[in-house]
Design a protein around this motif. Structure first.
Motif, PDB file in Angstrom:
ATOM      1  N   ILE A 184      52.265  47.898  66.074  1.00  0.00           N
ATOM      2  CA  ILE A 184      51.827  48.625  67.272  1.00  0.00           C
ATOM      3  C   ILE A 184      51.130  49.915  66.863  1.00  0.00           C
ATOM      4  N   ALA A 185      51.643  50.581  65.829  1.00  0.00           N
ATOM      5  CA  ALA A 185      51.030  51.827  65.370  1.00  0.00           C
ATOM      6  C   ALA A 185      49.597  51.595  64.916  1.00  0.00           C
ATOM      7  N   MET A 186      49.363  50.543  64.115  1.00  0.00           N
ATOM      8  CA  MET A 186      48.020  50.273  63.621  1.00  0.00           C
ATOM      9  C   MET A 186      47.087  49.844  64.748  1.00  0.00           C
ATOM     10  N   LEU A 187      47.558  48.973  65.628  1.00  0.00           N
ATOM     11  CA  LEU A 187      46.714  48.520  66.736  1.00  0.00           C
ATOM     12  C   LEU A 187      46.333  49.686  67.650  1.00  0.00           C
ATOM     13  N   THR A 188      47.225  50.668  67.773  1.00  0.00           N
ATOM     14  CA  THR A 188      46.916  51.853  68.564  1.00  0.00           C
ATOM     15  C   THR A 188      45.822  52.668  67.895  1.00  0.00           C
ATOM     16  N   VAL A 189      45.861  52.757  66.565  1.00  0.00           N
ATOM     17  CA  VAL A 189      44.800  53.450  65.822  1.00  0.00           C
ATOM     18  C   VAL A 189      43.483  52.689  65.966  1.00  0.00           C
TER      19      VAL A 189
ATOM     20  N   ARG B 203      35.669  48.186  64.805  1.00  0.00           N
ATOM     21  CA  ARG B 203      36.966  47.505  64.805  1.00  0.00           C
ATOM     22  C   ARG B 203      36.843  46.099  64.228  1.00  0.00           C
ATOM     23  N   ALA B 204      35.805  45.387  64.644  1.00  0.00           N
ATOM     24  CA  ALA B 204      35.596  44.030  64.137  1.00  0.00           C
ATOM     25  C   ALA B 204      35.388  44.047  62.625  1.00  0.00           C
ATOM     26  N   VAL B 205      34.561  44.962  62.148  1.00  0.00           N
ATOM     27  CA  VAL B 205      34.280  45.052  60.708  1.00  0.00           C
ATOM     28  C   VAL B 205      35.547  45.399  59.941  1.00  0.00           C
ATOM     29  N   PHE B 206      36.308  46.364  60.439  1.00  0.00           N
ATOM     30  CA  PHE B 206      37.540  46.771  59.756  1.00  0.00           C
ATOM     31  C   PHE B 206      38.525  45.611  59.665  1.00  0.00           C
ATOM     32  N   VAL B 207      38.747  44.937  60.782  1.00  0.00           N
ATOM     33  CA  VAL B 207      39.709  43.832  60.812  1.00  0.00           C
ATOM     34  C   VAL B 207      39.290  42.721  59.860  1.00  0.00           C
ATOM     35  N   LEU B 208      38.028  42.320  59.940  1.00  0.00           N
ATOM     36  CA  LEU B 208      37.567  41.204  59.105  1.00  0.00           C
ATOM     37  C   LEU B 208      37.605  41.554  57.622  1.00  0.00           C
ATOM     38  N   ARG B 209      37.222  42.770  57.281  1.00  0.00           N
ATOM     39  CA  ARG B 209      37.147  43.143  55.868  1.00  0.00           C
ATOM     40  C   ARG B 209      38.516  43.520  55.298  1.00  0.00           C
TER      41      ARG B 209
ATOM     42  N   ARG C  24      37.326  52.682  57.542  1.00  0.00           N
ATOM     43  CA  ARG C  24      38.473  52.908  56.638  1.00  0.00           C
ATOM     44  C   ARG C  24      38.902  54.370  56.652  1.00  0.00           C
ATOM     45  N   GLU C  25      37.925  55.270  56.583  1.00  0.00           N
ATOM     46  CA  GLU C  25      38.236  56.707  56.576  1.00  0.00           C
ATOM     47  C   GLU C  25      38.881  57.121  57.899  1.00  0.00           C
ATOM     48  N   HIS C  26      38.364  56.592  58.990  1.00  0.00           N
ATOM     49  CA  HIS C  26      38.887  56.894  60.327  1.00  0.00           C
ATOM     50  C   HIS C  26      40.350  56.449  60.440  1.00  0.00           C
ATOM     51  N   VAL C  27      40.622  55.224  60.019  1.00  0.00           N
ATOM     52  CA  VAL C  27      41.985  54.680  60.110  1.00  0.00           C
ATOM     53  C   VAL C  27      42.932  55.415  59.160  1.00  0.00           C
ATOM     54  N   ALA C  28      42.479  55.679  57.932  1.00  0.00           N
ATOM     55  CA  ALA C  28      43.327  56.348  56.942  1.00  0.00           C
ATOM     56  C   ALA C  28      43.778  57.724  57.424  1.00  0.00           C
TER      57      ALA C  28
ATOM     58  N   ARG D 133      44.499  58.546  60.387  1.00  0.00           N
ATOM     59  CA  ARG D 133      45.353  58.464  61.577  1.00  0.00           C
ATOM     60  C   ARG D 133      46.595  57.596  61.412  1.00  0.00           C
ATOM     61  N   GLN D 134      46.650  56.775  60.358  1.00  0.00           N
ATOM     62  CA  GLN D 134      47.799  55.896  60.222  1.00  0.00           C
ATOM     63  C   GLN D 134      48.959  56.622  59.536  1.00  0.00           C
ATOM     64  N   PRO D 135      50.187  56.105  59.662  1.00  0.00           N
ATOM     65  CA  PRO D 135      51.347  56.728  59.008  1.00  0.00           C
ATOM     66  C   PRO D 135      51.096  56.910  57.511  1.00  0.00           C
ATOM     67  N   ARG D 136      51.561  58.042  56.989  1.00  0.00           N
ATOM     68  CA  ARG D 136      51.273  58.381  55.592  1.00  0.00           C
ATOM     69  C   ARG D 136      52.048  57.535  54.601  1.00  0.00           C
ATOM     70  N   VAL D 137      53.269  57.145  54.966  1.00  0.00           N
ATOM     71  CA  VAL D 137      54.136  56.468  54.005  1.00  0.00           C
ATOM     72  C   VAL D 137      54.615  55.134  54.559  1.00  0.00           C
ATOM     73  N   ARG D 138      54.496  54.097  53.781  1.00  0.00           N
ATOM     74  CA  ARG D 138      55.082  52.809  54.165  1.00  0.00           C
ATOM     75  C   ARG D 138      56.577  52.851  53.928  1.00  0.00           C
ATOM     76  N   VAL D 139      57.334  52.274  54.852  1.00  0.00           N
ATOM     77  CA  VAL D 139      58.783  52.216  54.655  1.00  0.00           C
ATOM     78  C   VAL D 139      59.189  50.763  54.444  1.00  0.00           C
ATOM     79  N   SER D 140      60.301  50.572  53.760  1.00  0.00           N
ATOM     80  CA  SER D 140      60.781  49.219  53.499  1.00  0.00           C
ATOM     81  C   SER D 140      61.332  48.610  54.786  1.00  0.00           C
ATOM     82  N   ARG D 141      61.427  47.302  54.764  1.00  0.00           N
ATOM     83  CA  ARG D 141      61.977  46.603  55.923  1.00  0.00           C
ATOM     84  C   ARG D 141      63.404  47.063  56.210  1.00  0.00           C
ATOM     85  N   SER D 142      64.206  47.252  55.143  1.00  0.00           N
ATOM     86  CA  SER D 142      65.609  47.651  55.327  1.00  0.00           C
ATOM     87  C   SER D 142      65.714  49.060  55.923  1.00  0.00           C
ATOM     88  N   GLU D 143      64.811  49.969  55.492  1.00  0.00           N
ATOM     89  CA  GLU D 143      64.852  51.328  56.039  1.00  0.00           C
ATOM     90  C   GLU D 143      64.443  51.326  57.510  1.00  0.00           C
TER      91      GLU D 143
END
Length: 289
Positions: free
Chosen positions: A102-107, A116-122, A151-155, A157-167
């Motif tokens: 949901i976070a990425m789709l909101t970005v 958006r089409a170019v970003f998704v496909l690439r 890529r620059e636009h999304v980078a 605005r997206q969360p800075r750190v990926r978290v593990s599934r368990s976290e």
């Protein structure tokens, strides 16, 4: 009998359309339109059915996206993507899970239709620049430039750190438990001080019309919402869009809750309450790359 390529690649095609549109209902409409076009194609002339089908779906999704962008400007309150119930297996493909979050789709909603089409496909499906160029009606050189800007636009605005599934699961469980028991202090502790709550009611059910900021304000708001419940309040852990999330039922009305977690604390809370967007909470969606 050989399986029709459209049927064989349906999960992939749905995922492409959904990531471009943020709506499962619109993605299904695009697939229906694409199927009608595929039915008229001379299959003997198609060397790579997968690439050909992705191109058809991209063009139909772009047409739909350009129409939707106007209607979304008139949407009542905040617009959030339509949440999908997914199996835990989707999270095994980390890049796919991140791309449908949901976070990425909101970005992605902040990009223009072609970007958006170019970003998704690439970035998600690793489609060659030449094929993307054919799908969006640009030159390969132009597509490379669009991809870089997206890529620059999304980078940024997206969360800075990926978290593990368990976290992610641990934080979701703590949040749902605190909400269920009404523990205000626990709610505040699990949220970052500058947490943001975004709710989508679509003008159909009660929801904040603008983002709400701050752990204290949000904790009190959530506690008050629970205290007003008459017929019952339930919290259920579920998998939404490739990540652990929650389903809330207030007086029989469902809401889907997705959390962004950074450094062990919640930084974004997305609550979808619009009933038109909650029709996919019972059957897991088939997503694929």
């Amino acid at each position: 009998m050989t399986e029709d390529p459209f049927v064989a690649h349906r999960s992939l095609l749905f995922t492409v359309a959904y990531e471009m549109l943020g709506s499962a209902a619109d993605a299904e409409d695009v697939l229906q339109e694409s199927w009608l076009r595929w039915a008229d194609v001379d299959r003997a002339q198609v060397r790579d059915p997968r690439a050909y089908l992705v191109r058809i779906v991209t063009r139909q999704a772009l047409n739909r996206l350009r129409t939707l962008s106007r209607s979304r400007e008139e949407y009542v309150g905040e617009w959030l993507p339509e949440p999908l119930l997914t199996s835990p297996d989707v999270a095994d493909d980390v890049e796919l899970a991140e791309s449908v979050s949901i976070a990425m789709l909101t970005v992605l909603e902040t990009l223009g239709p072609t970007e958006r089409a170019v970003f998704v496909l690439r970035e998600v499906f690793d489609v060659p620049y030449g094929e993307i160029a054919e799908a969006v009606g640009k030159t390969a050189a132009a597509v490379r430039q669009i991809a870089r800007r997206a890529r620059e636009h999304v980078a940024a605005r997206q969360p800075r750190v990926r978290v593990s599934r368990s976290e992610q699961q641990a934080v979701v469980d703590r949040f749902l438990a605190a909400l269920r028991t009404g523990q205000l202090r626990e709610l505040m502790e699990i949220m970052a001080p500058d947490v943001v709550l975004i709710t989508d009611g679509g003008g159909v059910v009660a929801a904040a019309l603008a983002p709400i900021h701050g752990a204290g304000v949000i904790a009190q708001l959530l506690a008050r919402a629970k205290s007003r419940v008459v017929a019952g309040f339930e919290t259920t852990p579920v998998w939404l869009n490739g990540a652990p999330a929650g389903r809330l039922d207030f007086d029989g009305e469902p809401s889907a809750v997705s959390l962004t977690v950074e450094d062990g604390r919640i930084t974004r809370i997305y609550v979808v309450r619009n009933p038109r967007k909650l029709t996919r909470l019972d059957q897991p969606a088939e997503l694929a790359r």
